[in-house]
Design an enzyme around this catalytic site. Structure first.
Site, PDB file in Angstrom:
ATOM      1  N   GLU A  40      -1.569  -0.861   6.296  1.00 46.16           N
ATOM      2  CA  GLU A  40      -1.477   0.729   6.244  1.00 46.16           C
ATOM      3  C   GLU A  40      -0.552   1.510   7.084  1.00 46.16           C
ATOM      4  O   GLU A  40       0.365   2.377   6.446  1.00 46.16           O
ATOM      5  CB  GLU A  40      -2.815   1.300   6.392  1.00 46.16           C
ATOM      6  N   THR A  46       6.829   3.351   3.240  1.00 48.18           N
ATOM      7  CA  THR A  46       7.594   1.976   3.118  1.00 48.18           C
ATOM      8  C   THR A  46       7.018   1.265   1.889  1.00 48.18           C
ATOM      9  O   THR A  46       5.813   1.291   1.638  1.00 48.18           O
ATOM     10  CB  THR A  46       7.632   0.964   4.272  1.00 48.18           C
ATOM     11  N   LEU A  83      12.469  -2.187   9.509  1.00 50.44           N
ATOM     12  CA  LEU A  83      11.410  -1.470   8.778  1.00 50.44           C
ATOM     13  C   LEU A  83      11.532  -0.045   8.866  1.00 50.44           C
ATOM     14  O   LEU A  83      11.254   0.658   7.989  1.00 50.44           O
ATOM     15  CB  LEU A  83       9.987  -1.892   9.279  1.00 50.44           C
ATOM     16  N   GLY A  84      12.094   0.227  10.068  1.00 49.76           N
ATOM     17  CA  GLY A  84      12.314   1.779  10.276  1.00 49.76           C
ATOM     18  C   GLY A  84      11.174   2.470  10.711  1.00 49.76           C
ATOM     19  O   GLY A  84       9.874   1.959  11.053  1.00 49.76           O
ATOM     20  N   TYR A 123      -4.526  10.426   6.239  1.00 46.54           N
ATOM     21  CA  TYR A 123      -4.521   9.599   5.448  1.00 46.54           C
ATOM     22  C   TYR A 123      -5.076   8.258   5.946  1.00 46.54           C
ATOM     23  O   TYR A 123      -5.661   7.491   5.198  1.00 46.54           O
ATOM     24  CB  TYR A 123      -2.927   9.273   4.776  1.00 46.54           C
ATOM     25  N   ASP A 141      -2.359   9.894  -0.060  1.00 41.92           N
ATOM     26  CA  ASP A 141      -0.995   9.873   0.461  1.00 41.92           C
ATOM     27  C   ASP A 141      -0.477  10.349  -0.860  1.00 41.92           C
ATOM     28  O   ASP A 141      -0.864  11.137  -1.636  1.00 41.92           O
ATOM     29  CB  ASP A 141      -0.628   8.232   0.511  1.00 41.92           C
ATOM     30  N   CYS A 205      -1.374   4.176 -19.419  1.00 43.49           N
ATOM     31  CA  CYS A 205      -2.120   4.885 -18.451  1.00 43.49           C
ATOM     32  C   CYS A 205      -3.850   4.744 -18.962  1.00 43.49           C
ATOM     33  O   CYS A 205      -4.111   5.193 -20.046  1.00 43.49           O
ATOM     34  CB  CYS A 205      -1.838   6.142 -17.993  1.00 43.49           C
ATOM     35  N   CYS A 211      -5.678  13.442 -19.162  1.00 44.84           N
ATOM     36  CA  CYS A 211      -4.801  13.851 -18.400  1.00 44.84           C
ATOM     37  C   CYS A 211      -3.987  15.326 -18.761  1.00 44.84           C
ATOM     38  O   CYS A 211      -3.459  15.488 -19.717  1.00 44.84           O
ATOM     39  CB  CYS A 211      -3.638  13.038 -18.128  1.00 44.84           C
TER      40      CYS A 211
END
Length: 440
Positions: A40, A46, A83-84, A123, A141, A205, A211
């Site tokens: 996580e 990412t 990865l940053g 989160y 998220d 979906c 929706c």
DNA sequence: AATGCGGGGAA
DNA sequence: TTCCCAGCATT
């Protein structure tokens, strides 16, 4: 149709869909809270495909909380290289140490305790509690906000904190009894695979029938999201300093300060070439002559004598808030020779000229203030490698007493040191001989 | 509430 | 190329 029915339709059909379409991901193969936690943190900002190889290597090297807690920080950073957002790695290790000391090495199951871990916010706390422990906590998220804003046609700006709170309340209500683990992952999986940002696959979906966003034809205009400011350009001059004498075959690198941008990462020496021009679209490239003089001057200010030989390449590195436009110069280390004072004089003039126009505060390694060319010969430069050759180098002071660590390295040294991608590429190219033509 | 903090992938 | 992705810490 009522809201109650719409919510039930969503939860039931989404969960059914997930049980069939669930991706087989490395951190989903075991119910290991530590794996969930690491994944996580890595997945923040990412993509899954990017994270997978990093996750496997990381778990291989640090298989338990204890192993992570006891590892040298440099090893952890090296495993995060590329990865940053490197503070994630440092916070993760700090949190592993928290878990060892406060919770006997077991990830806590209490919400307050999880939230108190470094690098764990609303989160991630929800993700750990629901995925690892099946607790009915929302994990909201960007994927979740996109899905919910479309399905329930919510026009609130998802960049606002208040919207996240609203979404958390809604997401919490949607969790089917005893199914938090699967449902929260289902929500994010739908956002990643079907309800995608640009071209959502509404036809496949599982919840398209009810929706509200799709029915209203709003699927492409939701979620509402304020745009981020464009990054500001910075023109930077980078030195690849080739060592001579004892440093033959090596290149000069330095380690960044402990906080701020790319904290503790290694890099090639570089200097800001221009005062940050307000609202200018692109930083104007600097001509080679003044650029080389400025670069030599900044190196001299750092205690190194080097002669720029010529432009090796241009490069660009984009952060979320800055764009580095890099002019890379190949330079040669100068030992104490007679030409040194002359180089120093020219370079110093160039460096001083810029320091004057930039309020004397923006030319040092990264916007730290520099008292340029302080020549008090007291302080000892922190050289972790042989410090003999440039014994007469001037003493310098960067920022408020900070001293950067410099090292002469060969290619073999790079597997222990963490570099941002841009310098990884430049160094790899250099060691592969790509810039050999500069010196002719 | 606003800003700092990396690096990719897709159109 | 251009656009998009967006958690947490700090202030």
């Amino acid at each position: 149709m009522g809201l109650i029915e719409q919510k039930q339709h969503f939860s039931v059909n989404l969960l059914d869909w997930y049980m069939i379409n669930r991706r087989d991901l490395p951190w989903r193969r075991h119910n290991n809270p530590y794996f969930t936690w690491v994944s996580e943190i890595m997945l923040q900002q990412t993509r899954v495909d990017t994270v997978i190889p990093y996750f496997n290597r990381f778990i291989g090297n640090f298989p338990t909380v204890q192993a992570l807690a006891e590892a040298p920080e440099e090893d952890v950073l090296k495993n995060w290289e590329g990865l940053g957002y490197y503070s994630r790695a440092r916070n993760l290790q700090a949190a592993a140490r928290q878990v060892m000391e406060l919770h006997g090495g077991e990830i806590p199951q209490d919400k307050q305790a999880v939230f108190a871990l470094k690098g764990v916010g609303p989160y991630t706390a929800g993700a750990i509690l629901s995925i690892a422990f099946n607790q009915p906590q929302p994990a909201v998220d960007g994927n979740v906000m996109r899905v919910l804003s479309r399905y329930f046609l919510i026009d609130e700006d998802i960049m606002k904190g208040s919207t996240r709170v609203l979404m958390e309340e809604l997401a919490g209500e949607l969790i089917p009894e005893g199914r938090a683990r699967d449902f929260n992952q289902a929500l994010m999986e739908l956002g990643a695979l079907v309800c995608t940002p640009k071209a959502p696959h509404c036809l496949t979906c599982p919840v398209m029938e009810q929706c509200s966003g799709r029915i209203a034809g709003r699927e492409l205009t939701l979620p509402v999201k304020t745009k981020a400011k464009p990054p500001r350009p910075e023109q930077r001059l980078v030195a690849i300093v080739e060592g001579r004498g004892a440093h033959r075959g090596r290149v000069l690198v330095r380690q960044r300060p402990e906080s701020g941008l790319l904290a503790r990462m290694w890099e090639l020496p570089h200097v800001l070439a221009e005062p940050p021009a307000k609202a200018s679209k692109k930083a104007a490239p600097l001509a080679d002559e003044p650029a080389m003089a400025l670069l030599a001057g900044s190196l001299w200010a750092e205690g190194f004598a080097a002669r720029p030989e010529g432009l090796a390449t241009h490069a660009e590195h984009v952060f979320s808030h800055i764009v580095w436009q890099l002019q890379v110069y190949k330079c040669t280390e100068q030992s104490q020779s007679s030409e040194l004072p002359l180089i120093a004089a020219e370079a110093r003039a160039a460096y001083d000229a810029q320091a004057a126009t930039t309020d004397a505060a923006t030319t040092a390694p990264d916007g730290q203030s520099a008292s340029a060319f302080s020549t008090s010969d007291q302080a000892e430069r922190k050289l972790t490698d042989d410090a003999d050759v440039l014994g007469d180098a001037p003493q310098i002071h960067i920022g408020k007493g900070d001293q950067l660590t410099y090292r002469w390295i060969g290619p073999e040294d790079m597997d222990k040191m963490a570099f941002p991608n841009i310098f990884l590429k430049l160094l790899s190219s250099y060691f592969a001989g790509i810039y050999d033509d500069i010196n002719e």
